[in-house]
Design a protein around this motif. Structure first.
Motif: not given
Lengths: 396, 396
Positions: B321-331
């Motif tokens: 249930x965390x609000x989180x934007x899915x990363x497109x790169x990096x670590x």
């Protein structure tokens, strides 16, 4: 809009660079081996083989994530320990890790040291003849470089002018011994006298005056020359060191700041260097190169060629009647030109395929620099060219 | 007197550094392998073996006087040629030697780029969340960093705020895509819109506004993600690159400035960089390392682990249930904390041996950063710790 200050610098050609370019161009015509290119201070003897072996061993034995990983911003702790130990052994002063900050050569060291101890608008005194890059190194920090005129009879310090120029704005004195371009090593008497004056003036002004000691030529001292350790005479001494000349590694850009253990703010200054790095953008030198030089602290390239070359040049120039102070180290010699304008003199020299640098940009008009970091065979062959040049002035 | 500004910086502790120190200390108690240390952005996969082989080959085959010799202050010409060629191939823009200046990593690149195009007192805009070192990198040049508040729903650009903040003093916009700390890659739509605004505003203000594109994570882009080449959309783009993450070489401090061939002042800017170097004291990165990376321009470390780690974390955090934007790169991944104060949240996390960094110093309070450049096995084991932490907030 690009920043005008830096754009304008592009039109200020470096004299040394221009002569070097001319020498290389002429070398293409006559064969570079026949061009007596004495323009650049670029080591002419290779790094000891062991350096390359050490690098390979590091690559073969260390975990790559550690070997190539971020180091502490002070430099790698073990490397700083080893540098400190080597200075302790050599100078007899209790250098420790927190006296050492690893840098990109001596230029990087000075960029940190000056920012650490010289406030905006303060003055840094240096002594002619001096390395002209100091103007950029110092003035870009916000401090102002002031040049004490040369004592042209000895190239030691002109104390009369020095004392006149010291004032409450003076926060550092930048010295370079052995010296580029004169090749002179400051004597114990000179260092003592300078230290006494600075101690007295620090008290009078109510603030420290640091000695910033630019020591890339420390290892190139000729037989029998008195080469005192500045830090033994003055507590507020900050060494800026480079391995460029001692190990013939100028391209690897590796050096350090070493603040004397007797300086009361030594550790603070070293820690401040890590903050200064963040703003000037070079957090550390290469980790591989740091680790490699740490294994080479008691080695040098075979530097003996420089003394051989110096003696050949000194003897012949003296015989030809040049006024010249005998160098105590480095790979430079700085004779008086045979006419008042050293620029004209150096132009005439080019006719004999001699690339020499006039002393004007070193703060010493009328003199010229010979950078004899070339093969001895070339020095020998160049003597005839010097004779022809001298003959133009009625010397032979 | 040491310079007060830098001395005072010593008491401003870096939050990231403090958490890292705490993680290492706790790691000593419980075994570092059991500490879920997500604090530092330090690559966790080794450099390709071929890099070390290339270094050894250079040592074995090149004349040491050339290999370790002074390089041109722009960087080694052949290295710049190869970097330019690689960018031309990749970006379809005619990069040439004179578009490239070799530097000590991206920090070194920014130290030059900003000084070249941002006058004293000018403003550099960047977008939250942003790498906090930018404050030092920019403000020490004499320009002033201004931070555009985040669009926390997508971590793309908050254009409304951006347009409000653009003003005649704006001389550069500093972007970092893929982004530290959000992991977000700016979309083609974002880059186009930003470029259009900057083109319009440059005309309106009557001077260029440069994009300074900090691209150390350029090579770490996940499957199917739209990762536009900024230089293709905006002519006055200056790339600041580092090989630290792509080749896992952070300790070697190697990178470059690349000015778009479509920028009318490209060559001038590159030449200006050599003048800027003289004042900030790092004339060049290590010649050995320059020559080595020039042979590795089409290689990377095995970066696939970062996508694997991201997916594990993203899936579990989303499930919890965390609000989180899915990363497109990096670590990195940058979820919203489960309470308003991310500092408190990160303190609670430490109880479960999770070292997380609160978003405040990235200009985004209420969020936290996970630097998942760790072994996948550790990520898997850490999920239970995240579950326990979430449970404190009634999530499971």
């Amino acid at each position: 809009m690009v920043v005008e200050k830096f754009r304008q610098m592009l039109s200020n050609k470096s004299v040394i660079r221009e002569i070097s370019v001319a020498a290389v161009a002429r070398g293409k015509e006559i064969g570079y081996d026949n061009m007596f290119d004495y323009s650049l201070g670029n080591p002419s003897v290779p790094v000891p083989d062991r350096f390359n072996e050490v690098v390979k061993q590091l690559l073969d034995t260390m975990d790559p994530l550690t070997l190539h990983g971020y180091s502490e911003s002070h430099g790698i702790a073990e490397v700083r320990d080893k540098v400190a130990e080597s200075l302790e052994k050599r100078f007899g002063l209790p250098y420790k890790r927190d006296n050492i900050f690893m840098t990109s050569g001596a230029a990087g060291a000075m960029a940190h040291a000056v920012r650490a101890v010289c406030n905006i608008g303060s003055e840094v005194l240096t002594f002619a003849p001096y390395f002209p890059e100091y103007n950029h190194y110092i003035n870009e920090t916000g401090a102002v470089l002031k040049v004490v005129p040369a004592d042209t009879t000895s190239f030691q310090i002109n104390f009369e002018e020095f004392e006149k120029m010291l004032n409450p704005k003076t926060e550092a004195v930048l010295i370079n011994t052995p010296n580029n371009p004169s090749g002179i090593v400051y004597s114990t008497e000179t260092i003592k006298k300078m230290s006494d004056i600075l101690t007295k003036k620090s008290e009078e002004f109510g603030h420290e005056i640091y000695i910033i000691s630019d020591e890339p030529y420390r290892e190139i001292v000729f037989t029998g020359v008195d080469a005192p350790v500045v830090s033994q005479f003055y507590d507020n001494t900050i060494i800026c060191y480079s391995f460029s000349k001692s190990l013939s590694l100028p391209g690897e850009r590796i050096g350090y700041v070493a603040v004397s253990p007797n300086c009361k703010d030594a550790e603070t200054i070293i820690h401040m260097c890590t903050q200064i790095s963040r703003g000037i953008g070079h957090n550390c030198p290469s980790s591989l190169i740091q680790l490699a030089v740490a294994e080479m602290l008691y080695d040098t390239a075979d530097l003996s060629v420089y003394e051989t070359n110096m003696n050949l040049l000194y003897d012949e120039l003296t015989r030809l009647g040049f006024e010249v102070v005998k160098p105590g180290g480095t790979f430079y010699i700085f004779p008086k030109a045979l006419e008042e304008d050293a620029n004209e003199f150096c132009k005439k020299a080019l006719k004999y395929d001699l690339a020499l640098v006039p002393g004007d940009s070193f703060g010493c008009p009328g003199f010229f620099r010979i950078a004899y970091c070339v093969k001895t065979d070339k020095v020998e062959r160049s003597l005839e060219a010097f004779r022809k040049l001298a003959k133009e002035y009625g010397r032979q």
